[in-house]
Design a protein around this motif. Structure first.
Motif, short mmCIF file in Angstrom:
data_model
loop_
_atom_site.label_atom_id
_atom_site.label_comp_id
_atom_site.label_asym_id
_atom_site.label_seq_id
_atom_site.Cartn_x
_atom_site.Cartn_y
_atom_site.Cartn_z
N MET A 117 47.21 31.17 41.95
CA MET A 117 46.49 30.53 40.86
C MET A 117 45.36 31.43 40.35
N THR A 118 44.60 31.98 41.30
CA THR A 118 43.50 32.85 40.91
C THR A 118 44.03 34.11 40.23
N ARG A 119 45.12 34.66 40.80
CA ARG A 119 45.66 35.89 40.24
C ARG A 119 46.18 35.66 38.82
N ASP A 123 44.81 37.20 35.24
CA ASP A 123 45.73 37.86 34.30
C ASP A 123 45.59 37.30 32.90
N LEU A 124 45.64 35.97 32.86
CA LEU A 124 45.58 35.26 31.59
C LEU A 124 44.26 35.55 30.88
N LEU A 125 43.17 35.51 31.64
CA LEU A 125 41.86 35.74 31.04
C LEU A 125 41.78 37.17 30.51
N ARG A 126 42.37 38.10 31.28
CA ARG A 126 42.31 39.49 30.83
C ARG A 126 43.10 39.68 29.54
N ASP A 133 34.96 34.78 35.86
CA ASP A 133 35.52 34.72 37.21
C ASP A 133 36.31 33.41 37.37
N PRO A 134 37.61 33.49 37.70
CA PRO A 134 38.45 32.27 37.81
C PRO A 134 37.93 31.28 38.82
#
Ligand SMILES: Nc1ncnc2c1ncn2[C@@H]1O[C@H](COP(=O)(O)OP(=O)(O)OP(=O)(O)O)[C@@H](O)[C@H]1O
Ligand SMILES: [Mg+2]
Length: 504
Positions: A117-119, A123-126, A133-134
């Motif tokens: 989920m964090t990864r 990715d999505l945010l980038r 920070d997720p």
């Protein structure tokens, strides 16, 4: 064939007709702007389309098939997603948890796969150019950051139709640019976007078509690329609009009302940009702007000045006297009033009437005279409602039943009733329509003429240049430039906010 077709949509709330016989189409790969004054029915129409409002009349077709949505989940299955104007994130969950709410990735053992989920969130945010920070709690984020999370969440749904209701109202121009890049990409991929915004400059930049609602009905349609802001504003309001900005330039600034020297908030909280060296003055009768990108420390500065309870070093003078506001109550006694950017924390009691909400601010004053004369309360509230053009059934209506922009006007009206010395305003025209913006600018001008000082944080550069005498630019929690609007324009402000060297 249109991707989505709304036919003769109607929706009333009690006696208020929010939408009346509205026809609206959306084609794949287009950005369709939906415009209108506060209370025109934009959000209601789109809440019908996204399955949030179900007791409406009229028909909806998706790709030629008649549909009837009974919930937002139904609409989502049909490929329709919406970013709501009043964000609906869960404050007690992290960024990643909010984005994956209800569709969390699982491990092989069917337990929550936090790592994935964090990864994936990172990715999505980038990909969408969002720097967050997720793992941070959404409740700790600024309104603008929460907007970015909602946008990222909506993008991750892979919707065929994405409805964005004022997605950028708390974003600065750099964040808006990044958002627009993301939107352009979606559009190329065939996603249809319905875009609601009161920032007219945005419409010309991204929209293909524009539909204007007034009092719940469609009154105009434009090819957005050759529509002028004046045309749009006139269609929205129903008459030509007066010049937007009543540029306020004091000839002779009064005495120093507020002076801040080297304000630093040492205990830095994670993710927040705390003031790290801010100096400024506001004189009587002056409107001073605060510019800076998201995270530059504007909000934190205003909160500190208003006695948010954080420890800080440096000096603060009000009317020449050294002060240290211990809490908001103390700050109010010193003559300060603060309007935060988020309506939900601005002390509006949504379930109470407009009357109760505006009167909350003056009740102290009225009570001091002994009795609480209800007549005067009602009169004062009606006066403010009239001056600001708040659209409501009666002053006894609950604030929750007002459209977003009209709620903002109530916040503003309430503040004016307290007759302060210094106004601290954070994005005061967020979500407010062009007509009401002009009203608010005029009211600010009038307040300044009466000798009130105004410190105005805004991410709309045109607004800062249009209404302020001077603009202070913050970057990384520090004052980095000060520009006089008589000599500097939007481009100078942007350059200074982004870190290009501008002489102080
Ligand atoms: N839950 C509700 N209960 C009662 N009235 C409502 C409710 N929601 C909206 N309305 C009314 O319906 C009308 C249209 O509101 P809507 O929120 O659709 O306007 P809008 O165009 O989105 O305005 P804004 O630009 O301020 O967001 C307004 O008169 C509003 O007061
Ligand atoms: Mg709305």
């Amino acid at each position: 064939m249109p991707l989505v077709e709304l036919v003769r949509i109607g929706k009333s709330y009690g006696g208020v007709r929010a939408c009346h016989d509205v026809d609206f189409t959306v084609h794949s790969g287009e950005v369709h702007a939906l415009l209108g004054e506060n209370g025109a029915g934009k959000s209601t129409l789109m809440r019908v389309l996204c399955g949030d409002v179900t007791d409406h009349s009229g028909e909806i077709t998706v790709a030629g098939h008649a549909v009837r949505f009974h919930s937002p989940a139904d609409a989502q299955k049909a490929g329709i997603a919406m970013i709501h104007q009043e964000l609906d994130l869960v404050p007690g969950l992290s960024v990643a948890e909010n984005i994956f709410l209800g569709r969390e990735p699982r491990t092989r053992l069917r337990t929550l796969d936090r790592r994935a989920m964090t990864r994936e969130t990172r990715d999505l945010l980038r990909r969408t150019g969002i720097d967050l920070d997720p793992r941070r709690m959404v409740g700790e984020l600024r309104t603008g950051e929460q907007q970015l999370v909602s946008i990222a969440k909506a993008l991750s749904l892979d919707a065929k139709v994405l409805i964005m209701d004022e997605p950028t109202s708390a974003l600065s121009s750099a964040e808006v640019d990044r958002m627009f890049t993301a939107i352009a990409e979606l559009r190329r991929g065939g996603t249809a976007i319905v875009y609601i915004s009161h920032r007219m400059d945005e419409i010309g930049r991204i929209a293909d078509r524009a539909t204007v609602l007034r009092n719940g009905s469609v009154v105009a349609q434009f090819d957005a690329r050759d529509m002028t802001a004046d045309q749009a504003a006139e269609a929205m309001i129903g008459r030509p609009v007066r010049t937007m900005f009543t540029a306020h330039h004091t000839d002779e600034a009064g005495e120093k009302l507020l002076e801040v020297n080297d304000l630093v908030v040492p205990r830095s909280r994670p993710g927040r940009r705390d003031p790290a060296g801010i100096s400024l003055t506001v004189r009587r009768g002056e409107i001073v702007g605060l510019a800076g990108l998201l995270g530059s420390g504007r909000t934190e500065l205003l909160e500190t000045l208003f006695g948010a309870g954080r420890r800080w070093t440096g000096q603060m003078f009000v009317n020449g006297r050294p002060v240290r506001p211990r809490n908001p109550r103390h700050a109010i006694r010193l003559g300060l009033v603060y309007v935060p950017e988020d309506r939900r924390i601005s002390g509006l009691c949504l379930d109470h009437s407009v009357l109760a909400n505006t009167v909350l601010s003056i009740v102290d004053r009225i009570a001091r005279l002994g009795v609480v004369p209800r007549r005067s309360e009602v009169g004062q509230t009606r006066k403010i409602v009239r001056e600001l053009g708040v659209k409501l059934a009666t002053v006894y209506s609950a604030v929750a039943t007002l459209s977003g922009g009209n709620q903002q006007k109530v916040v503003f009206g309430r503040m004016l009733l307290t007759e302060p010395d210094l106004l601290l305003l954070d994005e005061p025209t967020r979500g407010v329509d062009v007509g009401a913006k002009a009203e608010i600018y005029q009211l600010l001008g009038k307040a300044a003429q009466r000798g009130i000082g105004v410190l105005l944080a805004s991410s709309e550069l045109a607004e800062l240049v249009g209404v302020c005498d001077r603009v202070i630019v913050l970057r990384g929690g520090r004052t980095v430039a000060e520009l006089t609007t008589a000599h500097a324009g939007e481009a100078d402000l942007l350059a200074a906010s982004m870190g290009e060297v501008v002489p102080l």
